[in-house]
Write a protein that holds these residues in place. Structure first.
Motif, PDB file in Angstrom:
ATOM      1  N   GLU A 105      56.035  23.516 -41.782  1.00 40.41           N
ATOM      2  CA  GLU A 105      56.292  23.059 -43.141  1.00 40.41           C
ATOM      3  C   GLU A 105      57.681  22.434 -43.246  1.00 40.41           C
TER       4      GLU A 105
ATOM      5  N   PRO B  12      54.739  32.919 -32.700  1.00 39.17           N
ATOM      6  CA  PRO B  12      53.446  33.315 -33.287  1.00 39.17           C
ATOM      7  C   PRO B  12      53.015  32.283 -34.325  1.00 39.17           C
ATOM      8  N   ILE B  13      51.711  32.195 -34.586  1.00 35.99           N
ATOM      9  CA  ILE B  13      51.176  31.137 -35.431  1.00 35.99           C
ATOM     10  C   ILE B  13      51.758  31.184 -36.845  1.00 35.99           C
ATOM     11  N   GLU B  14      52.043  32.396 -37.376  1.00 39.49           N
ATOM     12  CA  GLU B  14      52.596  32.469 -38.729  1.00 39.49           C
ATOM     13  C   GLU B  14      53.970  31.807 -38.781  1.00 39.49           C
ATOM     14  N   GLU B  15      54.795  32.056 -37.773  1.00 45.18           N
ATOM     15  CA  GLU B  15      56.129  31.458 -37.747  1.00 45.18           C
ATOM     16  C   GLU B  15      56.039  29.962 -37.446  1.00 45.18           C
ATOM     17  N   GLN B  16      55.060  29.564 -36.606  1.00 44.91           N
ATOM     18  CA  GLN B  16      54.849  28.132 -36.360  1.00 44.91           C
ATOM     19  C   GLN B  16      54.600  27.394 -37.671  1.00 44.91           C
ATOM     20  N   ARG B  17      53.810  27.977 -38.542  1.00 46.84           N
ATOM     21  CA  ARG B  17      53.477  27.321 -39.808  1.00 46.84           C
ATOM     22  C   ARG B  17      54.701  27.180 -40.705  1.00 46.84           C
ATOM     23  N   GLU B  18      55.592  28.174 -40.654  1.00 42.19           N
ATOM     24  CA  GLU B  18      56.833  28.049 -41.423  1.00 42.19           C
ATOM     25  C   GLU B  18      57.678  26.892 -40.889  1.00 42.19           C
TER      26      GLU B  18
ATOM     27  N   TYR C 248      54.010  21.792 -36.608  1.00 37.51           N
ATOM     28  CA  TYR C 248      54.985  22.378 -35.686  1.00 37.51           C
ATOM     29  C   TYR C 248      55.031  21.568 -34.393  1.00 37.51           C
TER      30      TYR C 248
ATOM     31  N   ASP D 128      50.106  25.194 -34.692  1.00 39.41           N
ATOM     32  CA  ASP D 128      50.185  24.453 -35.940  1.00 39.41           C
ATOM     33  C   ASP D 128      50.476  22.979 -35.649  1.00 39.41           C
TER      34      ASP D 128
ATOM     35  N   GLU E 216      44.207  27.643 -34.952  1.00 40.59           N
ATOM     36  CA  GLU E 216      44.430  29.086 -35.034  1.00 40.59           C
ATOM     37  C   GLU E 216      45.496  29.552 -34.055  1.00 40.59           C
ATOM     38  N   ARG E 217      45.857  28.700 -33.106  1.00 43.42           N
ATOM     39  CA  ARG E 217      46.872  29.083 -32.113  1.00 43.42           C
ATOM     40  C   ARG E 217      48.070  28.142 -32.076  1.00 43.42           C
TER      41      ARG E 217
END
Length: 650
Positions: free
Chosen positions: A612, A603-609, A571, A568, A565-566
């Protein structure tokens, strides 16, 4: 009392878990690094207490285990010339501890002076001569050192403690002791084990082959008295019925009338002074007088003279012994009698003190009235030791199974085809190491599949370089975002039910291939963990563990367990890949300090991008590597098939 235990650069490197060059670099870079207190200019010695203090100060300290402290005290208790005898006495004392623990408890309750005066007699009573002719003189070892050895033996077990001491002694004197590499020694022992449990090694060194043999009764001899005594105590501590003598086996055979089930031997190569003049009429030369410059053929016949009919000899030979003109008469007689059963070429460096690729000869003493064999197994194994056992099993079971098929890189060669003017037995001339292991169509299919997976990632260039705030894994670890674990420095037991993830598995992106037993302290992987090499590089990327059964984290690997959650995991794997290729250099070696690895704070959302994108890059890299391997196999199999008549152009 001042701790006056001394250590050298190699010891410091082992304690701090770094390369030796790193220690040299520390001495140059840090003004506060401890000054030498002994040794020489080229090999200085340092105070262990001062080194430990410095390592703690610079946050590099690794707890020094009891065995390391005992070893360093033992090593500095006397001069280097006496170290071997002191190690042997340590083994004799641990054997006494194993055989009569009650007697030691009584001695341990005495004062140091009383204990020191009575100990030699107690050891002599518990470890009587002649087996191994063990020394009972403590060589003036300090009573406190004796007590420390006893404490180590009681904690670890006498056999385990002495194995650890021997390992360090071998490291120090590797050039002098010339021990057979353990994997090769284990192979030789397993090949010989099919003949029985009574084993002789007439050039036993420090006992590597006899220990690997799992013999019920072991006989050994070596020209080096210290090595012979070391072998004796190692075998006795393992509970093996052992008799080991010192002396020259060719000139003064310690077991002249002894016949055993198997002989394993790694004799000295190219020994011009082996005794040609005085042994000319020796009855052991059943297959011909060994030439003056062919000491190895003398050892072959000496070994054969000590096995019962049907017994086996597994002996290390220099590669040139298979083809030197001077030895062709003896080689021919060994073939005609059916005594030589296999010749196996290993990789360069498999024999100590030899840069060439040695051979293993497997010989069998013919039984009376037995018809001679018609062929010889030849294996061009290189470093694939498992292929040797597979080939030997297939070769020796042909009569029972009716099959004549042999594994890759092996071939049964007719003896009549070898009995020419040269009698050359070099496996490389008879069988290719790159023997095809799969048909051309299968290799072609692998190449096509790899091509289909080549999806080139697409990334968008930015007009202006983006400035990203940075953090470190150390900060994330302190915040509880990531937990770091490390695999063992050395492989554990290589048998058992638990799968082990190795560095090679990480490189190839394949499932765990190792095996080990369930023991304390093992680190188990789980889905979402990130695994990276301790010594990173371009060919060893960090990877995210996929779903599936847990595996044990293997040697030289690091594990990063993240809070998804914090942070990825993909990443983190991508950032570790970049960090690994530019990591801090310690001397000439590159090691990953996980606390110093840096990564952008996103942020975690950008880490996930980003994660990927990293995942696609790693998948592309895997596909390229698989295509490269498949292409190499395709070219090799294609060329060989066209030349040997198994393929035809369309």
């Amino acid at each position: 009392m001042r701790d006056d235990v001394l250590v050298n650069a190699a010891d410091i490197a082992r304690i701090a878990d770094v390369g030796r060059a790193a220690v040299s670099n520390w001495r140059k870079r840090f003004d506060d690094f401890p000054q030498p207190v002994g040794g020489t200019a080229s090999s200085p010695s340092f105070s262990l207490a001062e080194i430990e203090q410095w390592l703690r100060k610079h946050d590099r300290y690794v707890e020094v285990p009891p065995i390391e402290r005992v070893w360093q005290r033992l090593r500095t208790a006397g001069d280097d010339l006496r170290l071997g005898d002191m190690v042997v006495y340590t083994g004799a004392f641990l054997l006494f501890l194993l055989r009569d623990p009650a007697a030691w408890r009584k001695l341990a309750g005495l004062t140091d002076d009383e204990m020191a005066s009575r100990l030699p007699g107690a050891v002599a009573a518990a470890v009587p001569e002649p087996p191994g002719e063990l020394p009972h003189d403590d060589l003036g070892m300090d009573p406190s050192l004796i007590r420390a050895i006893a404490e180590l033996g009681e904690e670890e077990g006498p056999a385990v403690a002495f194995d650890a001491i021997c390992a360090r002694y071998i490291d120090v004197h590797a050039r002098r002791l010339l021990a057979t590499p353990e994997p090769v020694g284990a192979l030789m022992a397993r090949l010989a084990a099919t003949a029985g449990k009574t084993v002789l090694d007439p050039s036993c060194g420090i006992g590597t082959l006899l220990l690997a043999s799992d013999a019920s009764r072991a006989l050994g001899q070596d020209v080096n008295g210290t090595a012979a005594r070391l072998t004796a105590v190692r075998l006795l501590l393992q509970g093996i019925d052992a008799v080991v003598r010192d002396g020259d086996s060719l000139r003064a055979d310690a077991f002249p009338d002894e016949l055993v089930d198997a002989v394993v031997c790694n004799p000295p190569f190219n020994d011009r002074g082996w005794g040609y003049e005085e042994l000319t009429s020796d009855p052991r030369w059943e297959y011909g007088l060994p030439p003056r410059g062919e000491s190895e053929l003398a050892w072959v016949q000496h070994c054969l003279s000590h096995v019962r009919p049907g017994g086996l000899v597994v002996i290390m030979m220099p590669g040139v012994a298979s083809s030197r003109r001077s030895g062709r008469r003896v080689r021919g007689n060994l073939l005609r009698a059916g005594a030589l059963r296999a010749v196996v070429t290993l990789s360069a460096g498999a024999a100590p003190a030899s840069s060439g690729a040695p051979d293993l000869w497997v010989l069998r003493r013919p039984e009376v009235g037995e018809p001679p064999a018609s062929d010889v197994l030849m294996v061009n194994a290189g470093d694939d030791l498992a292929a040797v056992e597979a080939a030997w099993r297939a070769y020796t079971s042909r009569t029972a199974t009716g099959s004549r098929a042999l594994p890759a890189a092996s071939r049964a060669v007719r003896i009549i085809d070898l009995l020419d003017e040269e009698v050359a037995l070099t496996p490389a001339h008879r069988v290719s190491r790159q023997t095809r292991s799969e048909p051309f169509t299968a290799v072609r299919g692998r190449a096509g599949e790899a091509i289909s997976r080549l999806e080139v990632p697409n990334l968008t260039p930015l007009p202006v370089q983006r400035e990203l705030p940075m953090t470190s894994i150390g900060e994330l670890s302190r915040a509880g975002v990531v937990t770091i674990a490390q695999g063992p420095l050395r492989p554990a037991a290589e048998d058992g039910d638990l799968p082990v993830l190795t560095v090679e598995d990480l490189v190839r992106g394949r499932p765990p291939s190792g095996r080990t037993r369930d023991e304390q302290g093992l680190v188990l992987t789980r889905e979402g963990d990130v695994v990276a090499p301790l010594i990173p590089g371009e060919n060893t990327p960090a990877r995210v563990v996929a779903a599936g059964p847990a595996a044990v984290l293997g040697p030289r690997l690091l594990l990063f367990r993240v809070d998804p959650e914090r942070l990825d995991p993909y990443y983190l794997a991508g950032c570790l890949r970049v960090t690994g290729e530019t990591s801090v250099r310690l001397g000439s070696s590159v090691r990953m300090d996980p606390r110093r690895a840096r990564l952008p704070r996103l942020p975690i959302e950008e880490q996930r991008e980003y994660g990927e994108a990293f995942r696609r890059l790693l998948a592309y890299e895997d596909a390229v590597r698989e295509l490269e391997r498949a292409s190499d196999d395709l070219l090799r199999v294609g060329f060989e098939g066209l030349l040997d008549g198994t393929l035809h152009p369309e």
